[in-house]
Design a protein around this motif. Structure first.
Motif, PDB file in Angstrom:
ATOM      1  N   CYS A  68     -37.535 -10.358  -3.718  1.00 53.94           N
ATOM      2  CA  CYS A  68     -37.153  -9.225  -4.564  1.00 53.94           C
ATOM      3  C   CYS A  68     -38.383  -8.570  -5.200  1.00 53.94           C
ATOM      4  CB  CYS A  68     -36.202  -9.731  -5.650  1.00 53.94           C
ATOM      5  SG  CYS A  68     -35.748  -8.484  -6.841  1.00 53.94           S
ATOM      6  N   CYS A  86     -38.247  -8.604  -9.336  1.00 48.13           N
ATOM      7  CA  CYS A  86     -38.604  -9.797 -10.119  1.00 48.13           C
ATOM      8  C   CYS A  86     -39.674 -10.643  -9.440  1.00 48.13           C
ATOM      9  CB  CYS A  86     -37.356 -10.646 -10.370  1.00 48.13           C
ATOM     10  SG  CYS A  86     -36.648 -11.316  -8.861  1.00 48.13           S
ATOM     11  N   GLY A 145     -35.781 -14.183  -9.543  1.00 47.76           N
ATOM     12  CA  GLY A 145     -34.340 -14.039  -9.777  1.00 47.76           C
ATOM     13  C   GLY A 145     -34.065 -13.032 -10.885  1.00 47.76           C
ATOM     14  N   CYS A 146     -33.238 -12.025 -10.564  1.00 43.04           N
ATOM     15  CA  CYS A 146     -32.900 -10.989 -11.549  1.00 43.04           C
ATOM     16  C   CYS A 146     -31.567 -10.363 -11.122  1.00 43.04           C
ATOM     17  CB  CYS A 146     -34.017  -9.940 -11.609  1.00 43.04           C
ATOM     18  SG  CYS A 146     -34.089  -8.847 -10.172  1.00 43.04           S
ATOM     19  N   CYS A 204     -31.330  -8.894  -7.500  1.00 38.12           N
ATOM     20  CA  CYS A 204     -31.209  -9.822  -6.372  1.00 38.12           C
ATOM     21  C   CYS A 204     -30.122 -10.864  -6.650  1.00 38.12           C
ATOM     22  CB  CYS A 204     -32.545 -10.491  -6.086  1.00 38.12           C
ATOM     23  SG  CYS A 204     -33.274 -11.319  -7.518  1.00 38.12           S
TER      24      CYS A 204
END
Ligand code: ZN
Length: 338
Positions: free
Chosen positions: A262, A265, A269-270, A273
């Motif tokens: 992604c 981020c 992880g955000c 995504c």
């Protein structure tokens, strides 16, 4: 009324005049064809020689006086008018000029230019194909025959008339390309596609795709993987990682989906995504032998790979845009950021 009175009256009226129209009115009143002084001068004909000399002389002097008064007053009024205009319409020539606004390229245009730059540097040639396609090119020749369940993967806009659709993907470009050119081939296409879809933050009935096609001898999935990895690096930056997952498309075999780490981020992880650190950006695979046969190529002799991706999605990832509708809203506050 004698000449003295007429002259006095004229003086009063001219002095009171506040506009050029009033000056003209006074001129007519005293010196006009039916003016007060004119009537006296006209009456001279009936007078005795002595009276003519006396009154004629006085009347002529009075006319000269009135003419001079009119002239001076008009001059005064004109000067006052010019002063007023100068006062109210003053231009400060020392003020800086208004700067012209410089336009911005639309983010989709920026992505398009980047695509063209990347794929031309890979040795690909841009290939233009129509947005209205026959069902044959949009589906049949891509190994999606009528009544094939896979046909439902595309929510299609049908054009009135026989067998035409708004292209649901850029993949028909592969057919045009292979029909028009002899392999080896290395082409890419870029353009608008249409789907009968509800508009929301992630979907639009019209969006952009980019697609690539390579046909040559001894082409393998490894060539596809290398190409896509290099593309992802150049589009998103050199620390981006990519991975392939098995998938299904009727016109490729085997088919894969490509995820990249992604860009928002960096893989941590955000929401973009969904916390996984990966986003799917590309559908790809080896050109299906049936597709090669459909354009008259022998799959035993020629192989190829093809890949397609949503430009809007890549644009949203690259610039961290959360709503696809922004790309089509003509909102200057949004567009001026690019
Ligand atoms: Zn993320």
């Amino acid at each position: 009324m004698d000449i003295k009175d007429i002259l006095q009256l004229a003086k009063d009226q001219i002095n009171k005049a506040s506009s050029l129209e009033e000056i003209e009115k006074a001129r007519l009143e005293f010196l006009g064809r039916k003016g007060k002084l004119t009537e006296i001068l006209r009456g001279l004909a009936k007078m005795s020689l002595e009276q003519k000399k006396k009154i004629g002389g006085e009347a002529n002097l009075a006319r000269e006086d009135i003419e001079l008064l009119l002239k001076n007053k008009a001059k005064e009024l004109r000067a006052a008018g010019a002063e007023k205009i100068a006062e109210t319409e003053k231009v400060d020539i020392t003020l800086p000029g208004l700067a012209s606004k410089i336009g911005h390229r639309h983010p989709l245009q920026l992505i398009k230019e980047k695509y063209i730059e990347i794929f031309t540097s890979f040795g690909y040639t841009l290939f233009n194909t129509p947005e209205i396609e026959t069902e044959e090119f949009n589906f049949d020749l891509l190994n999606i025959p009528q009544n094939h369940p896979a046909r439902d993967m595309w929510d299609t806009f049908f054009v009135k008339g026989n067998g035409y659709v708004l292209r649901t993907h850029t993949s028909p470009f592969q057919i045009h390309c292979m029909k028009k050119n002899k392999p080896p081939l290395r082409f890419f296409a870029f353009g608008r596609v249409y789907r009968y879809e509800q508009i929301d933050a992630g979907h639009s009935p019209n969006f952009y795709q980019c697609e690539g096609l390579v046909v040559d001898k001894n082409i393998t999935l490894a060539d596809l993987k290398g190409t896509i990895q290099e593309f992802a690096k150049q589009m998103f930056g050199h620390d981006v990682k990519s991975r392939m997952r098995q998938s299904f498309f009727p016109f490729t075999e085997p088919s894969v989906e490509v995820d990249v780490t992604c860009a928002v981020c960096g893989g941590k992880g955000c929401p973009v995504c969904k916390g996984t650190g990966w986003v799917e950006i590309i559908g790809a695979g080896m050109v299906h032998p049936n597709v090669l046969r459909n354009v008259g190529l022998n799959p035993a002799e020629w192989q190829g790979f093809a890949f397609g991706m949503g430009v809007d999605r890549i644009c949203m990832l690259k610039y961290g845009i959360e709503d696809i509708r922004l790309l089509y809203s003509n909102n200057l506050k949004f567009l001026e950021q690019f």
